[in-house]
Design a protein around this motif. Structure first.
Motif, PDB file in Angstrom:
ATOM      1  N   GLY A  88      -2.601  -9.980  -2.637  1.00  0.00           N
ATOM      2  CA  GLY A  88      -1.415  -9.385  -3.230  1.00  0.00           C
ATOM      3  C   GLY A  88      -1.724  -8.207  -4.135  1.00  0.00           C
ATOM      4  N   THR A  89      -2.881  -7.596  -3.927  1.00  0.00           N
ATOM      5  CA  THR A  89      -3.215  -6.427  -4.737  1.00  0.00           C
ATOM      6  C   THR A  89      -2.360  -5.238  -4.292  1.00  0.00           C
ATOM      7  N   ALA A  90      -1.890  -4.474  -5.252  1.00  0.00           N
ATOM      8  CA  ALA A  90      -1.176  -3.243  -4.923  1.00  0.00           C
ATOM      9  C   ALA A  90      -2.203  -2.137  -4.758  1.00  0.00           C
ATOM     10  N   VAL A  91      -2.013  -1.254  -3.788  1.00  0.00           N
ATOM     11  CA  VAL A  91      -2.989  -0.198  -3.537  1.00  0.00           C
ATOM     12  C   VAL A  91      -2.290   1.153  -3.527  1.00  0.00           C
ATOM     13  N   ALA A 139      -0.443   6.399   8.415  1.00  0.00           N
ATOM     14  CA  ALA A 139       0.385   5.707   9.408  1.00  0.00           C
ATOM     15  C   ALA A 139      -0.147   4.309   9.654  1.00  0.00           C
ATOM     16  N   GLU A 140      -1.474   4.185   9.723  1.00  0.00           N
ATOM     17  CA  GLU A 140      -2.038   2.879  10.046  1.00  0.00           C
ATOM     18  C   GLU A 140      -2.060   1.930   8.859  1.00  0.00           C
ATOM     19  N   ALA A 141      -2.279   2.474   7.662  1.00  0.00           N
ATOM     20  CA  ALA A 141      -2.577   1.581   6.550  1.00  0.00           C
ATOM     21  C   ALA A 141      -1.398   1.356   5.611  1.00  0.00           C
ATOM     22  N   ALA A 142      -0.592   2.387   5.387  1.00  0.00           N
ATOM     23  CA  ALA A 142       0.356   2.303   4.279  1.00  0.00           C
ATOM     24  C   ALA A 142       1.664   1.631   4.677  1.00  0.00           C
ATOM     25  N   ASP A 143       2.311   1.031   3.676  1.00  0.00           N
ATOM     26  CA  ASP A 143       3.652   0.501   3.883  1.00  0.00           C
ATOM     27  C   ASP A 143       4.679   1.571   3.561  1.00  0.00           C
ATOM     28  N   ARG A 144       4.412   2.248   2.436  1.00  0.00           N
ATOM     29  CA  ARG A 144       5.295   3.336   2.032  1.00  0.00           C
ATOM     30  C   ARG A 144       4.462   4.574   1.810  1.00  0.00           C
ATOM     31  N   VAL A 173       6.868   4.204   5.588  1.00  0.00           N
ATOM     32  CA  VAL A 173       6.055   5.028   6.471  1.00  0.00           C
ATOM     33  C   VAL A 173       6.790   5.366   7.756  1.00  0.00           C
ATOM     34  N   ARG A 174       7.374   4.354   8.351  1.00  0.00           N
ATOM     35  CA  ARG A 174       8.075   4.523   9.615  1.00  0.00           C
ATOM     36  C   ARG A 174       9.146   5.609   9.504  1.00  0.00           C
ATOM     37  N   ASP A 175       9.891   5.578   8.400  1.00  0.00           N
ATOM     38  CA  ASP A 175      10.966   6.561   8.238  1.00  0.00           C
ATOM     39  C   ASP A 175      10.409   7.949   7.988  1.00  0.00           C
ATOM     40  N   VAL A 176       9.453   8.037   7.061  1.00  0.00           N
ATOM     41  CA  VAL A 176       8.993   9.366   6.652  1.00  0.00           C
ATOM     42  C   VAL A 176       8.232  10.047   7.779  1.00  0.00           C
ATOM     43  N   LEU A 177       7.310   9.315   8.419  1.00  0.00           N
ATOM     44  CA  LEU A 177       6.524   9.958   9.466  1.00  0.00           C
ATOM     45  C   LEU A 177       7.286  10.013  10.787  1.00  0.00           C
ATOM     46  N   GLY A 178       8.096   9.013  11.035  1.00  0.00           N
ATOM     47  CA  GLY A 178       8.807   8.966  12.309  1.00  0.00           C
ATOM     48  C   GLY A 178       9.969   9.940  12.342  1.00  0.00           C
ATOM     49  N   ALA A 179      10.698  10.030  11.245  1.00  0.00           N
ATOM     50  CA  ALA A 179      11.846  10.932  11.208  1.00  0.00           C
ATOM     51  C   ALA A 179      11.854  11.638   9.860  1.00  0.00           C
ATOM     52  N   ILE A 219       0.865  -1.182   0.000  1.00  0.00           N
ATOM     53  CA  ILE A 219       0.000   0.000   0.000  1.00  0.00           C
ATOM     54  C   ILE A 219       0.900   1.230   0.000  1.00  0.00           C
ATOM     55  N   LEU A 220       0.778   2.019  -1.061  1.00  0.00           N
ATOM     56  CA  LEU A 220       1.529   3.266  -1.106  1.00  0.00           C
ATOM     57  C   LEU A 220       0.570   4.396  -0.768  1.00  0.00           C
TER      58      LEU A 220
END
Ligand SMILES: Nc1ncnc2c1ncn2[C@@H]1O[C@H](COP(=O)(O)OP(=O)(O)OP(=O)(O)O)[C@@H](O)[C@H]1O
Ligand SMILES: Nc1ncnc2c1ncn2[C@@H]1O[C@H](COP(=O)(O)OP(=O)(O)OP(=O)(O)O)[C@@H](O)[C@H]1O
Ligand SMILES: [Mg+2]
Ligand SMILES: [Mg+2]
Lengths: 320, 320, 325
Positions: free
Chosen positions: C206-209, C220-225, C240-246, C37-38
């Motif tokens: 395996g659907t891309a979203v 934050a809750e849904a996306a991987d990137r 997500v972790r990198d962009v939103l976290g730092a 999920i992007l």
């Protein structure tokens, strides 16, 4: 805390851009300039309106001054010297020697005046009733809109003829010709208010629920003030479109009534009256007495209609 | 004395089909209780927030507070004056000037045909007072430029429009401003600007807000006291810290769990079950019982009343 | 299949207007892999919807793709037109919009809408298509799918309608779903349900979203990137972790700072001054520099680029050492 730099403390004169300036800068004016149909039809309409307004100064002859008429000039063909007097008339003359070009100018005056006045009357009536129906709602709305529905089931021209007949019946004979024009305006106007009322009611229902109207109610503005100052300016675009298209229809309606002999009297002939007079001569070879007024009417109605069509597209943001 | 005191406020809408349809389809009249016996008080210079999902009656309460809607029963008293029942016109007018409202949709709450200056001063101008220089001063106070006074609303972004709305609300120097989701149409960065502005103005002018929102984090940031609504009923009321640290009503608990959390990447919690029931046929007893994990027989039978529980008021049989 | 499902390279969308050519999407590149999920975030007007619509050729004229490439499953699709595109849309790409009512025909039973879509894209008999429609409704969590298939859209609540729309987007088993603000019109509790549903589908099939939203919490809750857009460009791209976290881009940092958070309590919110510039009034250099607390002279003249892959399009990415700040 601010996102725009504040001007210095000294009281500064702020000049608001004028509404004309804004209009000339607007997308509306821009699309107008870029649309050949709009420019051409607007020019044609303007020229015809000017010609009608200034008819007494432009017209080479005064067709209603019996003193200036010469029966010898009757039935001159366009651009040909008259057999008896040698006078040349651009568009020829009719049986009484009246210059067709001049009668057309004066006829256009009547046609445009009747059309514009009838539309103005229909517009004021329809917009007022539409605003009331939409804003007040309840029984007011039911009554107004049911009357509108009933009237819509009859063809407008029939309604106009009916009103015309009744009005004519109650005016004294000696005033009949004088009153004919006003009765025409009343008849055509009354037959045409419904579409204004319907459109304005619909637009009012939408605007009334917008929050700026609630904000106005909140500060204690009265209903008439809200209708006139807040809602009316926001429902005018569709009204303008309908008014333009109605103008074309009203001119045709007037011509139809006059053609049927129930409209403008021969003493104040409109384009319709001229066509009625002209058709009597069609088969005796004097085609110009019919043709030129007919072409004028067609050009006028068509141009106004094209302008209205363009306006409708230009004012509808979804089509742009 | 609290500035606002709402007592047993109830509003019922008649949502029946037209009479003829009802007769043909043999249906009874249908009523929707949008607000059901709600009581609360707002202290002067405090922010009272109402939260709840769509259809819970937040806007309806707000509109009854400012007098845009009449209560079906119960009362709203502002400084002891009940707008719906007071007959003294002077008193009504005085209270009216003390209340203002900011709406959710910044695009619909400004009349597109008016200049910003006229929009801002309307609350004062409509009382016939002098307004020279007033719009300019207010524009500066909300962080816009003096030059903006002459512009039309379409020239502004959503956040700027909301500032204009705030300026209009401030014009009549009100005591209480009802804010109906003032930032839910705005982006977070703009929302932060508007929320900060509202906090600043509150300190500066000693304002009282009724802050309506569905966003719990915004409410927590702004409010001094929070009321949680479900199907038109007040189910819990507490100070924000109390409410967020120790939610007592299962519905509040559910709302808090469902709200997306910035820190919880890829959080996988079981989503809440069920949906808000049809407000025309609400469940018997406690409105939340069909979705409640704690449900007992008594919940299906009796409607719980608000009771005190550890610094909060909660309407739940099971909470402890 | 290996390789990304959707791959966008240097995509540019242009709108010719009387004030010149506007670029609501200006040279963006990213990939979405299988089952990924992007999230695409950004302020209103940043070009999120335009970027999504460009992929499925739903740009309304005069907007058009003016450059770049779009690849789906290894096929280049940005030059497909008319029928070829229509076949691909629905078959390979499903679409979920903000307002579920606009995606459903109010006059048709939802079962018919589903079967029509299935028949248009898959070689099945009508009965098989109906079975599959029921399965699709079941999968998106509509109770009693066998009966509900005969209902009309207006008989559903808002959340249920959005589920139907998702079923409609899924029923031809596309490999990519573009969801443009799928939960913005819904309540938090329903939003949580829809997001859980999207995540489950993505995981199981395996659907891309491509999840377009302006809600950081949803991302934050849904996306991987996540891809952060600003004024038509990608400001930052990464996990997500990198962009939103730092956050590394000052804009992302500002966005995170202006979100009210329980942990921040009542402290004044951090605010980014000003507003995103209008497309016909973009500043020179980095579009964010007039609002950026760290802007230097280079930011006013040159456009920072996003290094291939993840990172921030910024000359002075955070965190700053003492001397830069
Ligand atoms: N004028 C009206 N006529 C009939 N029903 C109404 C009217 N106004 C509101 N309602 C109903 O009353 C209930 C409460 O509506 P209200 O607008 O107060 O909700 P809300 O909490 O503000 O929701 P939202 O978050 O969607 O704004 C809803 O079920 C709504 O459908
Ligand atoms: N026909 C048009 N003419 C000019 N500009 C346009 C046109 N259509 C869209 N735009 C502009 O394109 C930009 C991108 O719009 P888009 O809908 O992609 O934004 P978005 O990021 O999806 O915003 P939102 O969160 O509001 O949906 C906007 O700035 C918009 O003003
Ligand atoms: Mg509301
Ligand atoms: Mg969008």
């Amino acid at each position: 805390m601010t996102d725009t730099p504040l001007p210095p403390d000294a009281p500064i004169e702020v000049k608001d851009p004028s509404r004309l300036r804004l209009a000339l800068d607007s997308d509306f004016f821009y699309t107008f300039k870029r649309s050949p149909v709009a420019v051409v039809s607007f020019s044609v309409v303007s020229i015809m309106v000017l010609a009608a307004v200034f008819a007494p100064w432009i017209a080479p002859h005064d067709p209603f001054n019996p003193g200036s008429l010469n029966l010898m000039n009757g039935f001159s063909a366009p651009m040909e010297p008259n057999a008896f007097t040698g006078d040349i008339f651009w568009l020829g003359t009719d049986d009484q020697g009246r210059d067709v070009f001049s009668t057309i100018l004066y006829g256009m005056r009547i046609s445009l005046f009747v059309g514009a006045a009838a539309v103005a009357f229909a517009m004021v009536l329809g917009v007022t009733l539409g605003l009331l129906a939409g804003y007040v709602g309840g029984w007011t709305e039911t009554i107004i809109m049911r009357i509108a529905d009933v009237q819509l089931t009859f063809p407008a021209i029939l309604v106009a003829m009916l009103i015309f007949g009744v009005a004519k019946g109650i005016t004294p004979v000696e005033y009949r010709d004088q009153m004919a024009i006003w009765v025409l305006i009343l008849a055509i106007g009354l037959s045409d208010w419904v579409q204004f009322a319907r459109v304005v009611r619909g637009a009012t229902l939408v605007e009334k629920n917008k929050e700026y109207v609630q904000a106005a109610r909140l500060i204690g503005r009265t209903s008439p003030a809200i209708m006139l100052r807040h809602i009316l300016p926001n429902v005018l675009s569709p009204v303008l479109v309908i008014a333009t298209i109605s103008l074309a229809l009203a001119i045709i309606a007037e011509a139809t009534l006059s053609f049927l002999g129930v409209g403008a009297p021969p003493t104040q002939p409109s384009l319709g009256t001229l066509i009625r007079i002209g058709q009597g001569f069609l088969f005796s070879g004097e085609w110009w007495i019919l043709l030129f007024p007919a072409v004028t009417l067609l050009t006028l109605a068509l141009s106004v209609n094209l302008l209205g069509d363009w306006l409708r597209d230009a004012l509808n943001p979804r089509l742009r | 004395m609290p500035l606002v005191s709402v007592k047993n406020l109830t509003r019922i809408f008649d949502v029946s089909k037209p009479w003829l349809n009802r007769v043909i389809e043999r249906r009874k009249k249908a009523f929707l209780t949008a607000v059901n016996d709600v009581s609360f008080e707002i202290e002067e210079r405090s922010v009272y927030a109402l939260v709840g999902e769509s259809g819970s009656g937040k806007s309806t309460i707000g509109k009854m507070l400012v007098g845009l809607l009449q209560p079906s029963s119960g009362s709203v008293e502002i400084r002891g004056v009940d707008l719906a029942r007071e007959t003294d016109a002077a008193k009504i007018d005085g209270v009216r000037a003390d209340i203002q409202m900011i709406f959710q949709d910044p695009f619909a709450s400004l009349n597109p045909r008016w200049r910003v200056r006229d929009i801002i001063v309307e609350p004062v101008a409509s009382r016939g007072k002098d307004t020279t220089g007033m719009a300019e001063k207010l524009l500066e106070q909300v962080g816009l430029s003096v030059r903006d006074a002459g512009k039309f609303p379409h020239e502004f972004s959503g956040g700027q429009r909301q500032r204009i709305c705030i300026a209009r609300a401030l014009a009549s120097e009100p005591k209480l401003i009802v804010c109906d989701e003032p930032t839910s149409a705005l982006d977070v960065s703009v929302q932060a600007q508007v929320l900060n502005l509202m906090s600043d103005l509150r300190d500066e002018f000693g304002l009282t807000y009724l802050f309506i929102s569905h966003d719990l984090t915004v409410v927590q940031h702004m409010a001094d006291k929070v009321g949680v609504l479900y199907l038109g009923m007040l189910v819990e009321e507490a100070a924000p810290d109390e409410l967020f640290d120790d939610p007592k009503h299962p519905y509040t608990q559910m709302l808090l769990d469902a709200a997306p959390k910035l820190g919880d990447y890829g959080r996988d919690v079981p989503p809440p079950v069920g949906e808000i029931p049809d407000p025309i046929n609400p469940p018997t007893g406690c409105p939340y019982h069909p979705r409640c994990p704690l449900v007992q027989d008594v919940c299906r039978r009796d409607r719980p009343v608000l009771r005190k529980l550890r610094g909060a008021r909660v309407a739940c049989h099971m909470a402890e | 299949m290996t390789g990304p499902i959707l791959s966008i390279r240097n995509l540019t969308v242009e709108i010719p207007t009387r004030h010149g050519i506007l670029r609501p999407v200006d040279g963006i590149s990213y990939d979405i892999g299988r089952g990924e999920i992007l999230g695409i975030v950004g302020e209103s007007g940043a070009g999120k919807s335009m970027a999504g619509n460009a992929v499925i050729d739903l740009l309304s004229p005069p907007a058009h793709i003016a450059g770049g490439e779009i690849w789906v499953n290894g096929t280049r699709i940005d030059q497909l037109k008319g029928d070829a595109m229509r076949r691909l849309r629905g078959k390979e790409i499903g679409m979920v919009f903000q307002d579920p009512l606009t995606s459903l025909n109010p006059l048709l039973r939802i079962g018919d809408q589903l079967t029509e879509t299935i028949l248009a894209h898959l070689p099945l008999s009508r009965a098989q298509a109906k079975d599959r429609a029921i399965k699709a409704l079941d999968e998106v969590g509509i109770p009693g799918a066998t009966e509900r298939i005969n209902s009309y859209p207006h008989e559903f609540s808002g959340g249920m309608r959005q589920r139907v729309v998702i079923a409609l987007a899924l029923c031809a088993e596309p490999s990519l779903i573009i969801a443009d603000e799928p939960t913005t019109a819904l309540d938090v509790s329903v939003q949580a349900q829809i997001i859980a549903l999207l995540k489950a589908l993505c995981r199981n099939r395996g659907t891309a979203v491509m999840l377009i939203t302006h809600d950081m919490g949803v991302i934050a809750e849904a996306a991987d990137r996540v891809a952060v857009m600003y004024a038509g460009k990608l400001a930052e791209l990464g996990a997500v972790r990198d962009v939103l976290g730092a956050p590394r881009h000052p804009y992302t940092d500002g966005l995170m700072g202006s979100t009210p958070l329980a942990s921040r309590g009542k402290a004044r919110l951090h605010q980014i001054p000003g507003a995103m510039p209008a497309l016909d009034n973009l500043p020179q250099g980095c579009a964010f520099h007039p609002r950026c607390p760290y802007a230097q002279s280079i930011c006013k003249t040159q456009m920072p680029t996003l290094a291939d892959g993840d990172g921030a399009a910024c000359f002075f990415p955070l965190p700053h050492t003492a001397e830069v700040a």
